[in-house]
Scaffold this active site. Sequence first.
Site, short mmCIF file in Angstrom:
data_model
loop_
_atom_site.label_atom_id
_atom_site.label_comp_id
_atom_site.label_asym_id
_atom_site.label_seq_id
_atom_site.Cartn_x
_atom_site.Cartn_y
_atom_site.Cartn_z
N ASN A 121 48.47 44.99 36.18
CA ASN A 121 47.23 45.39 36.85
C ASN A 121 46.28 44.19 36.98
OD1 ASN A 121 47.05 45.69 33.98
ND2 ASN A 121 45.18 46.88 34.19
N ILE A 122 45.62 44.15 38.12
CA ILE A 122 44.71 43.05 38.43
C ILE A 122 43.37 43.65 38.81
CG2 ILE A 122 44.32 41.01 39.87
CD1 ILE A 122 47.40 41.00 40.40
N GLU A 123 42.39 43.51 37.93
CA GLU A 123 41.08 44.12 38.18
C GLU A 123 40.19 43.18 38.97
OE1 GLU A 123 39.69 45.68 34.39
OE2 GLU A 123 41.23 47.25 34.51
N CYS A 130 46.82 48.37 40.73
CA CYS A 130 47.65 48.80 39.60
C CYS A 130 48.94 47.96 39.50
CB CYS A 130 48.07 50.25 39.78
SG CYS A 130 46.74 51.44 39.67
N GLU A 188 52.02 48.93 39.04
CA GLU A 188 53.17 49.46 39.79
C GLU A 188 53.14 48.98 41.24
OE1 GLU A 188 50.96 51.04 37.92
OE2 GLU A 188 51.73 52.90 37.08
N CYS A 198 49.39 56.54 38.30
CA CYS A 198 48.30 57.24 38.99
C CYS A 198 48.80 57.79 40.32
CB CYS A 198 47.11 56.30 39.20
SG CYS A 198 47.32 55.15 40.56
N CYS A 208 49.72 55.22 43.09
CA CYS A 208 51.01 54.55 42.84
C CYS A 208 52.18 55.49 43.09
CB CYS A 208 51.05 54.00 41.42
SG CYS A 208 49.95 52.58 41.20
N1 THU Z 1 46.32 51.24 36.09
C1 THU Z 1 47.58 50.81 36.45
O1 THU Z 1 47.85 49.60 36.48
N2 THU Z 1 48.49 51.73 36.80
C2 THU Z 1 48.27 53.09 36.82
O2 THU Z 1 49.13 53.84 37.26
C3 THU Z 1 47.01 53.60 36.29
C4 THU Z 1 45.94 52.62 36.07
C5 THU Z 1 45.32 50.24 35.76
C6 THU Z 1 44.18 50.12 36.74
C7 THU Z 1 43.07 49.59 35.87
O3 THU Z 1 43.17 48.17 35.81
C8 THU Z 1 43.38 50.14 34.48
O4 THU Z 1 44.72 50.55 34.51
C9 THU Z 1 42.49 51.29 34.07
O5 THU Z 1 42.48 52.31 35.02
#
Ligand code: THU
Length: 131
Positions: free
Chosen positions: A42-44, A53, A55, A86, A89
């Site tokens: 995941n890259i915020e 996300c 995935e 989520c 994804c």
């Molecule tokens: N996140 C994912 O990488 N995949 C998911 O299916 C659910 C959420 C990440 C997004 C965000 O960086 C962190 O988890 C919290 O929501």
Amino acid sequence: MDKKDLAKKAIEAKKFSYAPYSNFHVGAALLTDDDEIFTGTNIENSSYGLTMCAERVAVFKAISGGKRKFKAIAITTDLEEFCPPCGACRQVMNDLCGKNLVVILVNSKMEMKTFKMENLLPHSFGDDLLK
Ligand code: THU
């Protein structure tokens, strides 16, 4: 490539998670039908809604690398619970990887829970409706 090896790749990918806002680290490893692995994390973003996300990073890397057929994806976090993907994804994986994709959730103890994509997104919207 067995499930455990794919799980290990997802755990390795999690190390590169960029999550300074949530501190929630996710790793994914996507296995192609010709046994290549594309990882994602995941890259915020400071503009939170632009976060991507793990995935979807893995899927987009694979698609942009010319891959179109996939066998399985392993997804892991630091939680002891299994963390399901989520909704966004699920839609992307269903669309680009297919209903038969094996989705392997991996918890912090390296235990695994396996689903088939079609069971994670029943009654899905897809390209069949656009023809
Ligand atoms: N996140 C994912 O990488 N995949 C998911 O299916 C659910 C959420 C990440 C997004 C965000 O960086 C962190 O988890 C919290 O929501």
